[in-house]
Design a protein around this motif. Structure first.
Motif, short mmCIF file in Angstrom:
data_model
loop_
_atom_site.label_atom_id
_atom_site.label_comp_id
_atom_site.label_asym_id
_atom_site.label_seq_id
_atom_site.Cartn_x
_atom_site.Cartn_y
_atom_site.Cartn_z
N HIS A 40 0.97 -1.08 0.17
CA HIS A 40 0.12 -0.01 -0.03
C HIS A 40 0.99 1.19 0.02
N PHE A 41 2.18 1.34 -0.32
CA PHE A 41 3.29 2.32 -0.51
C PHE A 41 3.93 2.03 -1.76
N ASP A 42 3.97 2.97 -2.69
CA ASP A 42 4.80 2.67 -3.97
C ASP A 42 6.22 3.49 -3.92
N GLY A 43 6.52 3.89 -2.49
CA GLY A 43 7.75 4.48 -2.81
C GLY A 43 7.71 6.13 -2.36
N GLU A 44 6.41 6.53 -3.18
CA GLU A 44 6.12 7.92 -3.01
C GLU A 44 4.96 8.37 -2.13
N ARG A 45 3.75 7.47 -2.55
CA ARG A 45 2.47 7.78 -2.08
C ARG A 45 1.92 6.53 -1.58
N PHE A 46 1.07 6.74 -0.74
CA PHE A 46 0.15 5.38 -0.27
C PHE A 46 -0.90 5.33 -1.01
N PHE A 47 -1.60 4.03 -0.91
CA PHE A 47 -2.64 3.87 -1.83
C PHE A 47 -3.68 2.45 -0.89
N ASP A 48 -4.79 2.31 -1.48
CA ASP A 48 -5.80 1.29 -0.97
C ASP A 48 -6.12 0.66 -2.05
#
Length: 353
Positions: A40-48
């Motif tokens: 749930h984290f791409d290295g820059e931003r979190f996501f769901d």
């Protein structure tokens, strides 16, 4: 643009700060989290993966300039005001509704504040943005010694830096928050004792009391360029009186987050569920539940009892001040759920287990 229309535009943009959790037009105030890539984290931003991306600025402007919000009374005082005891011991829990998403939970000898907001406005600026329509249910100087603060995410109506600084100066509590929000706090005031955790992390708070951060369908930002650069969460609080599921901000989606909490943390003695800031639905449904959603969320999570929050203090969206309560009771009746299983408290009211 003439001065009047420019001022109107700037005020509208500032008002977005907490309305649906939007942020300052001028500058980002959320320091970016850096850490390993996860699911749930791409290295820059979190996501769901089970959520939805926040609306874009064109949708924001469409809403703000086509909306016809209901008129709230300038002041809607609560008839209640709480003076909490110093501590609550034994297999008991005492919950005092401060207002909006702010609660004092007393249990296991600990005093725990959730998303504390004692400020007049929830906004990055002092001259505009959502303003209180009633006083906090507990006067700040009537608070007992605060041991723990839980902060769910970075939106201005939940992460109130001025209140956190006051708490740090007078109580020096531990502040438990999702990843990245600690950086926002530390950059404002190094005295704030923030500890940041990831989804599903369990944190011991004291004998018989712990909290687990769990995924929730939402997002976060404090400026136009920092969307989802910190994490957001709900909380499952383990107490001597049973487990309390605290949801400060969430959309419903397909209900899977609530069912996942039931699978991982049942039985739940109590769920605190948001019922306000939901209109218009085309804009709000992915990030804020309406009352009918909240009734489904109660069924999904399986809690024995629920309490409503995120209503009646700050006008963030278009519905009337009393609409969440009225629509909640209608939804409970339609689902054949007793109203006393999911009451709507006023600031200063208390619920005890």
């Amino acid at each position: 643009m003439n001065p009047i229309s420019r001022r109107t535009l700037l005020a509208s943009l500032a008002a977005l700060a907490a309305t649906a959790g939007l942020s300052s037009f001028w500058v980002s105030r959320m320091t970016s989290y850096k850490g390993p890539i996860t699911d749930h984290f791409d290295g820059e931003r979190f996501f769901d993966r089970d959520g939805a991306a926040p609306k874009g600025w064109l949708d924001v402007l469409r809403w703000r300039f086509t909306t016809k919000p209901a008129k709230w009374p300038d002041w809607a005082p609560s008839p209640f005001a709480d003076t909490p005891p110093p501590r609550v011991e034994g297999a008991r829990a005492r919950l005092s509704f401060v207002g909006h998403a702010s609660w004092l939970i007393q249990t296991g000898g600990l005093n725990i504040l959730v998303d504390p907001v004692w400020s007049e406005r929830v906004s990055p600026v002092s001259f505009a943005g959502p303003k209180r329509h009633n006083d906090p249910g507990i006067a700040f100087d009537k608070l007992p010694k605060i041991d723990i603060v839980l902060v769910s995410h970075g939106h201005y109506d939940h992460l109130d830096l001025a209140t956190l600084s006051r708490l740090a100066a007078q109580h020096a509590p531990r502040v438990i928050t999702p990843l990245g929000n600690d950086l926002t706090m530390a950059s404002h005031d190094s005295a704030i004792r923030a500890e940041a955790y990831d989804w599903r992390d369990r944190v011991e708070l004291g004998p018989g009391v712990a909290v687990t951060l769990v995924p929730t369908r939402h997002w976060t930002a404090r400026g136009p360029f920092d969307r989802n650069r910190a994490l957001w969460a709900s909380f499952v609080l383990e107490t001597p009186a049973g487990r309390i599921y605290v949801v400060c901000d969430s959309g419903y989606g397909d209900g899977r987050h609530f069912r996942n909490v039931r699978e991982a943390h049942a039985p739940l003695r109590l769920a605190i569920l948001p019922i306000g800031a939901y209109a218009p639905r085309w804009f709000m449904k992915d990030q804020h539940m309406n009352p009918a959603d909240a009734v489904m969320a109660l069924a999904d999570c399986g809690a024995r009892q629920a309490l409503a929050n995120h209503h009646g203090t700050f006008q963030l969206t278009d519905e009337a001040i009393d609409a969440p309560e009225l629509e909640l009771y209608a939804a409970l009746d339609a689902a054949a759920v007793p109203r006393e299983r999911f009451p709507v408290l006023k600031p200063g009211q208390v619920f005890e287990i």
